[in-house]
Design a protein around this motif. Structure first.
Motif, short mmCIF file in Angstrom:
data_model
loop_
_atom_site.label_atom_id
_atom_site.label_comp_id
_atom_site.label_asym_id
_atom_site.label_seq_id
_atom_site.Cartn_x
_atom_site.Cartn_y
_atom_site.Cartn_z
N GLN A 98 0.87 -1.25 0.02
CA GLN A 98 0.25 -0.07 0.02
C GLN A 98 0.73 1.14 -0.11
OE1 GLN A 98 -3.33 0.01 2.67
NE2 GLN A 98 -2.71 2.11 3.35
N SER A 99 1.92 1.46 1.00
CA SER A 99 2.69 2.39 0.95
C SER A 99 3.38 2.69 -0.37
CB SER A 99 3.61 2.40 2.13
OG SER A 99 4.62 1.47 2.03
N LEU A 100 4.01 1.63 -1.05
CA LEU A 100 4.80 1.70 -2.21
C LEU A 100 3.77 2.20 -3.39
CD1 LEU A 100 7.04 -1.35 -2.53
CD2 LEU A 100 7.80 1.13 -2.11
N ALA A 101 2.62 1.76 -3.37
CA ALA A 101 1.56 2.20 -4.32
C ALA A 101 1.30 3.71 -4.23
CB ALA A 101 0.17 1.34 -4.48
N ILE A 102 0.95 4.10 -2.88
CA ILE A 102 0.61 5.52 -2.92
C ILE A 102 2.10 6.44 -3.09
CG2 ILE A 102 0.46 7.15 -0.89
CD1 ILE A 102 -1.41 5.09 0.49
N ARG A 103 3.20 6.01 -2.90
CA ARG A 103 4.35 6.73 -2.91
C ARG A 103 4.50 6.89 -4.60
NH1 ARG A 103 9.10 3.98 -0.42
NH2 ARG A 103 7.67 3.96 1.23
N TRP A 104 4.37 5.70 -5.32
CA TRP A 104 4.58 5.96 -6.72
C TRP A 104 3.55 6.70 -7.44
CZ3 TRP A 104 5.33 -0.27 -7.37
CH2 TRP A 104 6.48 -0.48 -6.94
N ILE A 105 2.48 6.56 -7.01
CA ILE A 105 1.35 7.37 -7.62
C ILE A 105 1.75 8.90 -7.35
CG2 ILE A 105 -1.16 8.18 -7.44
CD1 ILE A 105 -1.79 5.23 -6.79
N LEU A 106 1.96 9.20 -6.11
CA LEU A 106 2.43 10.79 -5.76
C LEU A 106 3.53 11.24 -6.34
CD1 LEU A 106 1.21 10.86 -2.08
CD2 LEU A 106 0.04 11.67 -3.85
N ALA A 107 4.54 10.25 -6.39
CA ALA A 107 5.89 10.56 -7.25
C ALA A 107 5.64 10.95 -8.80
CB ALA A 107 6.72 9.43 -7.14
N ALA A 108 4.54 10.06 -9.36
CA ALA A 108 4.27 10.20 -10.64
C ALA A 108 3.65 11.46 -11.01
CB ALA A 108 3.69 9.10 -11.34
N VAL A 109 2.51 11.93 -10.24
CA VAL A 109 1.93 13.01 -10.11
C VAL A 109 2.78 14.50 -9.71
CG1 VAL A 109 0.03 14.37 -8.97
CG2 VAL A 109 -0.30 11.83 -9.38
N ARG A 110 3.61 14.49 -9.08
CA ARG A 110 4.28 15.22 -8.51
C ARG A 110 5.49 15.61 -9.70
NH1 ARG A 110 4.40 13.85 -2.42
NH2 ARG A 110 2.43 15.11 -2.09
N ASP A 111 5.92 14.57 -10.59
CA ASP A 111 6.84 14.93 -11.50
C ASP A 111 6.20 15.48 -12.91
OD1 ASP A 111 8.97 13.47 -10.36
OD2 ASP A 111 8.76 11.63 -11.19
N LYS A 112 4.91 15.60 -12.96
CA LYS A 112 4.34 16.12 -14.01
C LYS A 112 4.18 17.49 -13.72
CE LYS A 112 1.68 12.22 -15.22
NZ LYS A 112 0.24 11.65 -15.52
N LYS A 113 4.56 18.58 -14.65
CA LYS A 113 4.47 19.73 -14.41
C LYS A 113 3.42 20.65 -15.20
CE LYS A 113 7.93 19.88 -11.58
NZ LYS A 113 7.81 19.35 -10.06
N GLY A 114 3.10 21.73 -14.64
CA GLY A 114 2.42 22.43 -15.56
C GLY A 114 0.82 22.66 -15.60
N ARG A 115 0.22 21.74 -14.63
CA ARG A 115 -1.19 21.44 -14.55
C ARG A 115 -1.84 21.30 -13.06
NH1 ARG A 115 -2.89 16.48 -17.24
NH2 ARG A 115 -4.96 17.48 -17.13
N PRO A 116 -2.86 21.70 -12.75
CA PRO A 116 -3.32 21.51 -11.33
C PRO A 116 -3.26 20.17 -10.72
CG PRO A 116 -4.80 22.88 -12.52
CD PRO A 116 -3.81 22.23 -13.48
N MET A 117 -2.66 20.26 -9.46
CA MET A 117 -2.43 18.89 -8.97
C MET A 117 -3.72 18.00 -9.19
SD MET A 117 -0.12 17.07 -7.22
CE MET A 117 0.28 16.26 -5.90
N ALA A 118 -4.91 18.56 -8.97
CA ALA A 118 -5.96 17.41 -8.83
C ALA A 118 -5.97 16.95 -10.35
CB ALA A 118 -7.34 18.38 -8.58
N LEU A 119 -5.91 17.82 -11.51
CA LEU A 119 -6.06 16.90 -12.60
C LEU A 119 -4.92 16.11 -12.96
CD1 LEU A 119 -6.98 20.28 -14.65
CD2 LEU A 119 -8.56 18.66 -14.05
#
Length: 157
Positions: A98-119
């Protein structure tokens, strides 16, 4: 083996869905103690999923399924045997999955730039639901690495 802290027993469900998993995700999403901001991002992402996803699943079910799809079941760990280090494939326990899955999702989201976090979060969760996206790729790479090192499985004790 990690210590069991009281934080696990103190975790209460999120305000809208009463889901412990959502609450845990919000806590991991939170930066600098700004929980309301993290909740707003999470719920906005769920609303976006509700708009975009065609299917009978509710947004929270999509979130849970995406997390389930991204959880790794096997990973490699370094093991020193006779002066040599081997990458030994090992099972991953539920809490670490669970913690790895959450960490990987958040890392992937934070790596993307230029759009609102929710999107970005909605995109990644939908991608995880469809078994694609950066976090799912990370899981696949982890499984592939474990599969490639199957020869060293006998070192796992």
């Amino acid at each position: 083996m990690g210590r069991i802290t009281s934080s696990r027993s103190q975790l209460i469900g999120d305000p809208r869905h009463h889901s412990l998993l959502a609450s845990k995700f919000i806590n991991c999403l939170m930066l600098d103690g700004k929980k309301t901001t993290a909740q707003r991002v999470f719920y906005d992402a769920l609303e976006e999923i509700g708009k975009r996803h065609e299917g009978e699943e509710t947004p929270i079910e999509v979130f849970e399924a995406a997390l389930e799809n991204i959880k790794p079941y096997i990973e490699v760990r370094s093991k020193r045997v006779g002066g040599a280090s081997y990458q030994v494939p090992m099972q991953v326990n539920k809490a670490r999955q669970q913690s790895l899955a959450i960490r990987w999702i958040l890392a992937a989201v934070r790596d993307k730039k230029g759009r609102p976090m929710a999107l970005k979060l909605a995109d990644e969760l939908l991608a995880g639901f469809k078994k694609e996206g950066a976090a799912y790729t990370k899981r696949e790479n982890t499984h592939r690495m474990a599969d490639a090192n199957k020869a060293f499985a006998h070192f796992a004790w």
